[in-house]
Structure formats: C-alpha cells, structure tokens
Design a protein around this motif. Structure first.
Motif, mmCIF file in Angstrom:
data_model
loop_
_atom_site.group_PDB
_atom_site.id
_atom_site.type_symbol
_atom_site.label_atom_id
_atom_site.label_comp_id
_atom_site.label_asym_id
_atom_site.label_seq_id
_atom_site.Cartn_x
_atom_site.Cartn_y
_atom_site.Cartn_z
ATOM 1 N N ASP A 5 0.837 -1.203 0.000
ATOM 2 C CA ASP A 5 0.000 0.000 0.000
ATOM 3 C C ASP A 5 0.868 1.247 0.000
ATOM 4 O O ASP A 5 0.621 2.206 -0.741
ATOM 5 N N CYS A 9 1.305 4.285 -2.608
ATOM 6 C CA CYS A 9 1.111 5.675 -2.184
ATOM 7 C C CYS A 9 2.290 6.540 -2.625
ATOM 8 O O CYS A 9 2.116 7.697 -3.027
ATOM 9 N N SER A 50 -7.151 -1.510 -7.760
ATOM 10 C CA SER A 50 -6.958 -2.545 -6.745
ATOM 11 C C SER A 50 -7.179 -1.963 -5.354
ATOM 12 O O SER A 50 -6.971 -0.769 -5.121
ATOM 13 N N ASP A 51 -7.599 -2.823 -4.415
ATOM 14 C CA ASP A 51 -7.765 -2.333 -3.053
ATOM 15 C C ASP A 51 -6.422 -1.982 -2.419
ATOM 16 O O ASP A 51 -6.377 -1.368 -1.355
ATOM 17 N N ASP A 53 -4.690 0.210 -3.528
ATOM 18 C CA ASP A 53 -4.640 1.660 -3.703
ATOM 19 C C ASP A 53 -5.585 2.373 -2.741
ATOM 20 O O ASP A 53 -5.733 3.595 -2.819
ATOM 21 N N SER A 54 -6.208 1.633 -1.847
ATOM 22 C CA SER A 54 -7.251 2.231 -1.005
ATOM 23 C C SER A 54 -6.715 3.271 -0.032
ATOM 24 O O SER A 54 -7.457 4.156 0.399
ATOM 25 N N GLU A 55 -5.432 3.181 0.331
ATOM 26 C CA GLU A 55 -4.864 4.172 1.240
ATOM 27 C C GLU A 55 -4.639 5.511 0.538
ATOM 28 O O GLU A 55 -4.624 6.555 1.192
ATOM 29 N N PRO A 57 -6.330 6.642 -2.716
ATOM 30 C CA PRO A 57 -7.163 6.496 -3.912
ATOM 31 C C PRO A 57 -7.012 7.680 -4.861
ATOM 32 O O PRO A 57 -6.712 8.803 -4.441
#
Length: 198
Positions: A5, A9, A50-51, A53-55, A57
């Motif tokens: 993650d 980022c 993809s999750d 990238d959730s931190e 977005p």
C-alpha cells in the motif's frame, strides 16, 4: 496498511507532484532488492483500482498509476509458496502470522497473481543458489510473463546467493539492465556511463 500500500502511495505522490518537480511519469522505473524487489513488482504490476490503492485512492481526474519498467533484484514472486512445502521459510510464516486467511492474503500479495498481458517490461536478477528466496520463483515469474506475452528477462547469477554478488557478476547484471532499459527506450544520454558498484 501493508508495505505494498505504502509503495503505491509513494507512486501516487510522484504523480501528484510531477509538475512541481518536473518529473516524467512516462519514464518511471521502479527497482528494489529482496523485499524491495517484491515491492517494486507489486508497485508496477498491481492493476488500477486494486484495493491496494485504497490508502491513496485516485481522484476522478487523476490517471491510473503505471510504471515504465521494473528491475527486480531477487524479490519474492509467490508468497504462498513460502508458507508450506519444500520452499517453506520461517520469515514468510512469521510475516503472515496466525491469520485465518493467510493463504488468500499470500495470493493477494504475490506478484505472480497479477501477471497478465500489457505489463511493463520486467527484468529480474537472481542467484541460482539463493537460500532465502528460491531461484525457482524467478524462473516461474519469467515463464508466466512469457506466456502472457510481456517483455521480460531473467539474469541468472551462477552460484549466486541472496545478494552480495561478486563484482564481476554485479557489473554484468547492471550491463544487462542498461541494455534492457535501452531496448525499451528508457535509457537517456546521461545513462550511458557504466554505473559504480558500492
């Protein structure tokens, strides 16, 4: 938050600050050794949305993350392979801990999961006597990328362990990396000099 993650980022930060620092997002090459090799693969191979990238977005106006090439120095490609069987490694077992879904998580964190057509060029450097990350993982990545039609190369270090290669083998690896990047139009005029070995 996992390291993958954070690496994604970092790539997002580069995209968001590319104008400020005059960075060409079409020429980003990611690289790393060992765990860093795994992160370089994950950073460049994980698909947009993809999750992982959730931190960090993307806004609707931002382009999807991509890199121009990946240089992987003996990174893990299949985490699940290291949790059991002949390739079991205690560091991988400790990494996954006692999580009930560790097999699924291991697959989620394995670069081999994300092999598909259209990936950036990938070059891997790996010793064929590596006691930490089995050389077979590099071979499996090469074979999977070839089946998908993705440009790639495997540089084998004869009798090489987990890094600390002899200077002549390190120089040979760098020479092949520069040639690989040049073949994919990623070597600029300033890159022509041989790199120093530290």
């Amino acid at each position: 938050v996992c390291s993958s993650d954070l690496a994604r980022c970092a790539l997002r930060w580069i995209y968001r600050n590319s104008t400020k620092y005059n960075l060409d997002t079409n020429r980003i090459v990611v690289t790393g050794h060992s765990a860093g090799g795994h992160l370089a693969l994950m950073t460049g191979m994980v698909p947009a949305g993809s999750d992982l990238d959730s931190e960090c977005p993307a806004d609707d106006s931002e382009p999807p993350l991509k890199v121009a090439a990946i240089v992987n120095w003996y990174g893990i490609t299949d985490v699940d392979d290291l949790l059991a069987g002949p390739d079991r490694k205690t560091y991988a077992v400790a990494w996954m801990g006692a999580q009930r879904d560790k097999e699924e998580l291991a697959k989620h964190l394995s670069p081999l999961t994300y092999v598909r057509p259209g990936l950036p060029p990938i070059i891997t450097i790996h010793g064929d006597h590596d006691p930490t990350v089995p050389y077979s993982q590099a071979v499996r990545l090469r074979d999977a990328l070839q089946r998908a039609g993705d440009p790639n190369e495997l540089v084998t270090i004869p009798n090489g362990h987990h890094g600390n290669f002899p200077d002549d083998q390190t120089l040979r690896a760098y020479s092949q990396i520069w040639a690989f990047l040049k073949a994919h139009q990623l070597q600029g005029p300033a890159d022509a000099a041989s790199p120093e070995v530290h």
